[in-house]
Design an enzyme around this catalytic site. Structure first.
Site, PDB file in Angstrom:
ATOM      1  N   ARG A 181       0.822  -1.226   0.000  1.00  0.00           N
ATOM      2  CA  ARG A 181       0.000   0.000   0.000  1.00  0.00           C
ATOM      3  C   ARG A 181       0.849   1.266   0.000  1.00  0.00           C
ATOM      4  O   ARG A 181       0.459   2.279   0.593  1.00  0.00           O
ATOM      5  CB  ARG A 181      -0.954   0.022   1.205  1.00  0.00           C
TER       6      ARG A 181
ATOM      7  N   ASP B 181      -6.552  -3.316  -7.707  1.00  0.00           N
ATOM      8  CA  ASP B 181      -7.076  -3.992  -6.522  1.00  0.00           C
ATOM      9  C   ASP B 181      -7.306  -5.459  -6.836  1.00  0.00           C
ATOM     10  O   ASP B 181      -7.620  -5.814  -7.978  1.00  0.00           O
ATOM     11  CB  ASP B 181      -8.383  -3.339  -6.054  1.00  0.00           C
TER      12      ASP B 181
ATOM     13  N   ARG C 150      -7.085  10.914  -6.455  1.00  0.00           N
ATOM     14  CA  ARG C 150      -8.271  10.167  -6.066  1.00  0.00           C
ATOM     15  C   ARG C 150      -9.501  11.060  -6.211  1.00  0.00           C
ATOM     16  O   ARG C 150     -10.534  10.633  -6.727  1.00  0.00           O
ATOM     17  CB  ARG C 150      -8.078   9.689  -4.630  1.00  0.00           C
TER      18      ARG C 150
ATOM     19  N   TYR D 116     -14.558 -12.631  -0.390  1.00  0.00           N
ATOM     20  CA  TYR D 116     -15.304 -11.400  -0.695  1.00  0.00           C
ATOM     21  C   TYR D 116     -16.480 -11.689  -1.629  1.00  0.00           C
ATOM     22  O   TYR D 116     -17.557 -11.114  -1.487  1.00  0.00           O
ATOM     23  CB  TYR D 116     -14.382 -10.358  -1.355  1.00  0.00           C
TER      24      TYR D 116
ATOM     25  N   ARG E 169      -3.745   6.573   0.642  1.00  0.00           N
ATOM     26  CA  ARG E 169      -4.310   7.752   1.300  1.00  0.00           C
ATOM     27  C   ARG E 169      -3.360   8.545   2.177  1.00  0.00           C
ATOM     28  O   ARG E 169      -3.616   9.711   2.474  1.00  0.00           O
ATOM     29  CB  ARG E 169      -5.528   7.336   2.131  1.00  0.00           C
TER      30      ARG E 169
HETATM   31  O1  CP3 Z   1       0.137   0.309  -3.213  1.00  0.00           O
HETATM   32  C1  CP3 Z   1      -0.321  -0.847  -3.318  1.00  0.00           C
HETATM   33  O2  CP3 Z   1      -0.122  -1.728  -2.441  1.00  0.00           O
HETATM   34  C2  CP3 Z   1      -1.011  -1.262  -4.592  1.00  0.00           C
HETATM   35  C3  CP3 Z   1      -2.435  -1.260  -4.652  1.00  0.00           C
HETATM   36  C4  CP3 Z   1      -3.289  -2.206  -3.823  1.00  0.00           C
HETATM   37  C5  CP3 Z   1      -4.570  -1.804  -3.329  1.00  0.00           C
HETATM   38  N1  CP3 Z   1      -5.179  -2.913  -2.798  1.00  0.00           N
HETATM   39  C6  CP3 Z   1      -5.125  -0.444  -3.442  1.00  0.00           C
HETATM   40  C7  CP3 Z   1      -6.231  -0.065  -2.555  1.00  0.00           C
HETATM   41  C8  CP3 Z   1      -3.134  -3.561  -3.493  1.00  0.00           C
HETATM   42  C9  CP3 Z   1      -1.938  -4.463  -3.724  1.00  0.00           C
HETATM   43  C10 CP3 Z   1      -4.338  -3.998  -2.857  1.00  0.00           C
HETATM   44  C11 CP3 Z   1      -4.581  -5.383  -2.413  1.00  0.00           C
HETATM   45  C12 CP3 Z   1      -5.839  -5.703  -1.709  1.00  0.00           C
HETATM   46  N2  CP3 Z   1      -7.088  -5.177  -1.916  1.00  0.00           N
HETATM   47  C13 CP3 Z   1      -5.963  -6.723  -0.725  1.00  0.00           C
HETATM   48  C14 CP3 Z   1      -4.835  -7.633  -0.263  1.00  0.00           C
HETATM   49  C15 CP3 Z   1      -3.936  -6.986   0.700  1.00  0.00           C
HETATM   50  C16 CP3 Z   1      -4.558  -6.705   2.056  1.00  0.00           C
HETATM   51  O3  CP3 Z   1      -4.776  -5.517   2.350  1.00  0.00           O
HETATM   52  O4  CP3 Z   1      -4.824  -7.665   2.786  1.00  0.00           O
HETATM   53  C17 CP3 Z   1      -7.311  -6.748  -0.313  1.00  0.00           C
HETATM   54  C18 CP3 Z   1      -7.895  -7.658   0.745  1.00  0.00           C
HETATM   55  C19 CP3 Z   1      -8.010  -5.771  -1.074  1.00  0.00           C
HETATM   56  C20 CP3 Z   1      -9.490  -5.466  -1.034  1.00  0.00           C
HETATM   57  C21 CP3 Z   1      -9.759  -4.074  -0.592  1.00  0.00           C
HETATM   58  N3  CP3 Z   1      -9.444  -2.946  -1.325  1.00  0.00           N
HETATM   59  C22 CP3 Z   1     -10.368  -3.662   0.605  1.00  0.00           C
HETATM   60  C23 CP3 Z   1     -10.872  -4.591   1.700  1.00  0.00           C
HETATM   61  C24 CP3 Z   1     -10.416  -2.255   0.588  1.00  0.00           C
HETATM   62  C25 CP3 Z   1     -11.078  -1.346   1.601  1.00  0.00           C
HETATM   63  C26 CP3 Z   1     -10.268  -1.148   2.815  1.00  0.00           C
HETATM   64  C27 CP3 Z   1      -9.272  -0.014   2.674  1.00  0.00           C
HETATM   65  O5  CP3 Z   1      -8.101  -0.211   3.041  1.00  0.00           O
HETATM   66  O6  CP3 Z   1      -9.683   1.063   2.230  1.00  0.00           O
HETATM   67  C28 CP3 Z   1      -9.794  -1.820  -0.611  1.00  0.00           C
HETATM   68  C29 CP3 Z   1      -9.602  -0.413  -1.040  1.00  0.00           C
HETATM   69  C30 CP3 Z   1      -8.224  -0.020  -1.490  1.00  0.00           C
HETATM   70  N4  CP3 Z   1      -7.371  -0.779  -2.268  1.00  0.00           N
HETATM   71  C31 CP3 Z   1      -7.598   1.252  -1.262  1.00  0.00           C
HETATM   72  C32 CP3 Z   1      -6.363   1.235  -1.927  1.00  0.00           C
HETATM   73  C33 CP3 Z   1      -5.355   2.355  -2.030  1.00  0.00           C
HETATM   74  C34 CP3 Z   1      -8.207   2.424  -0.513  1.00  0.00           C
HETATM   75  C35 CP3 Z   1      -9.070   3.146  -1.500  1.00  0.00           C
HETATM   76  C36 CP3 Z   1      -9.297   4.592  -1.212  1.00  0.00           C
HETATM   77  O7  CP3 Z   1     -10.227   4.883  -0.465  1.00  0.00           O
HETATM   78  O8  CP3 Z   1      -8.570   5.430  -1.784  1.00  0.00           O
END
Ligand code: CP3
Length: 340
Positions: free
Chosen positions: A24, A74, A37, A147, A28
């Protein structure tokens, strides 16, 4: 040209400092991310907009000098590509129309639907300095299925476990389609320029006994074997977060992976002792320690580096950066690793 992250998988000796990237790392906590964003409107639009997604992917590498850029996308885009409706609720997380079987999933549109991710990778590779590595990724089938079955994030994956235990045929059907879809998605990413791949098994910790063998180890093995059969030669990191010591070792030794990602809750020293030296270990600083910063951060980073001094490893967190992490802490960590 030395590319620290790819190089770690190919060299026989140990470099003076480990390569570093953070899960990540785009997100944010970065003001420049929040700007893009807002411009994109919502999270999914940002993922599918190659122009903005490539900018966001590059931001943390430009700011902090990480050794790699992980593509901004994602793990749940794959569900969308399979025809299961996906949306994100602001401040809450992902939503999907829940499924109980694979009948309505369509595999034929993977490449067309996910073409924007390929386009993002091409743009990132072109703009990125040649000594930095592009990381592609996907969710592992169990994590993605959890999911798809619940329709949202869950703490213990209860709905998915219930389907697995009550209708194994239906559950296996979902896993099988995810295996094939994941292979195709990762092949697309490598063809576009991804140089290392990571498979996220974020909810591996909720599988017990044979369930871990059947639904985490077996699918990961099929994906890695399938990728190799289709000519993919890039290093693959598996990350079964939250599993116990023995499961980490089994996962490392039987799936065919090149790198093992560790969550923060496992002792890196005891894992390191049991995993063959040709497997690169990645991890595992707690994201909370990065948020605290200062001496506590440096001491913890130093402990990890000295524990793994005698093997090839990649410095990372044990989970994603927390959104309220101060920027100066990230800079402090990268500078510390670079100065080792
Ligand atoms: O920088 C990076 O790591 C690359 C991008 C990336 C994202 N998600 C962007 C993201 C990667 C590699 C992921 C993987 C991901 N997504 C996982 C596996 C890793 C982990 O966290 O266990 C999972 C389970 C997801 C599913 C997911 N995506 C959830 C449950 C959520 C909501 C929770 C949260 O953290 O906001 C997301 C949203 C998400 N994916 C965001 C980002 C930057 C936040 C979005 C925002 O509001 O800007």
């Amino acid at each position: 040209m030395i590319k620290p992250l790819e190089d770690i998988f190919r060299r026989a000796d140990i470099p003076s400092r480990p390569p570093i990237w953070l899960m990540r790392q785009a997100g944010r906590y970065l003001p420049e991310y929040r700007k893009c964003r807002a411009q994109a409107g919502d999270f999914l639009s940002l993922c599918y907009n190659s122009d903005l997604a490539s900018v966001v992917t590059l931001q943390p590498v430009e700011r902090f000098d990480f050794d790699a850029a992980i593509i901004f996308a994602d793990i749940l885009l794959l569900c969308d590509a399979l025809g299961q409706e996906l949306w994100f609720v602001e401040g809450e997380g992902p939503r999907l129309t829940p499924i109980q079987r694979c009948d309505d999933l369509v595999i034929d549109n993977i490449e067309t639907h996910l073409a924007p991710v390929g386009e993002t990778i091409m743009r990132v590779r072109k703009a990125l300095s040649p000594d930095k590595t592009v990381i592609g990724f996907a969710g592992a089938p169990w994590t993605v299925a959890s999911y798809m079955i619940a329709g949202c994030s869950t703490q213990y994956q209860g709905q998915a476990l219930a389907l697995m235990r009550s209708d194994r045929v239906a559950f296996q059907g979902i896993i099988d389609i995810l295996i094939e879809a994941t292979i195709r998605y990762l092949v697309l990413q490598v063809q576009a320029g991804a140089e290392v791949l990571q498979l996220f098994e974020s909810w591996g910790g909720s599988l017990r006994g044979n369930e871990f063998t059947d639904f985490a180890i077996a699918p990961a093995t099929s994906i890695i074997t399938g990728l190799r059969a289709r000519g993919v030669t890039v290093p693959i990191i598996g990350f079964p977060r939250g599993v116990n010591h023995d499961f980490y070792i089994d996962y490392a030794m039987s799936t065919g992976l090149d790198g093992l990602g560790l969550g923060s809750d496992i002792d890196i020293v005891s894992i390191s002792k049991c995993v063959a030296g040709d497997i690169v270990i990645q991890g595992n600083l707690p994201p909370e320690t990065l948020r605290v910063g200062g001496d506590m951060l440096i001491t913890a980073a130093e402990d990890i580096c000295s524990a793994l001094e005698s093997r090839r490893f990649i410095f990372n967190l044990g989970h994603g950066i927390l959104p309220d992490t101060p920027l100066e802490n990230v800079q402090l960590l990268v500078d510390y690793i670079h100065s080792r």
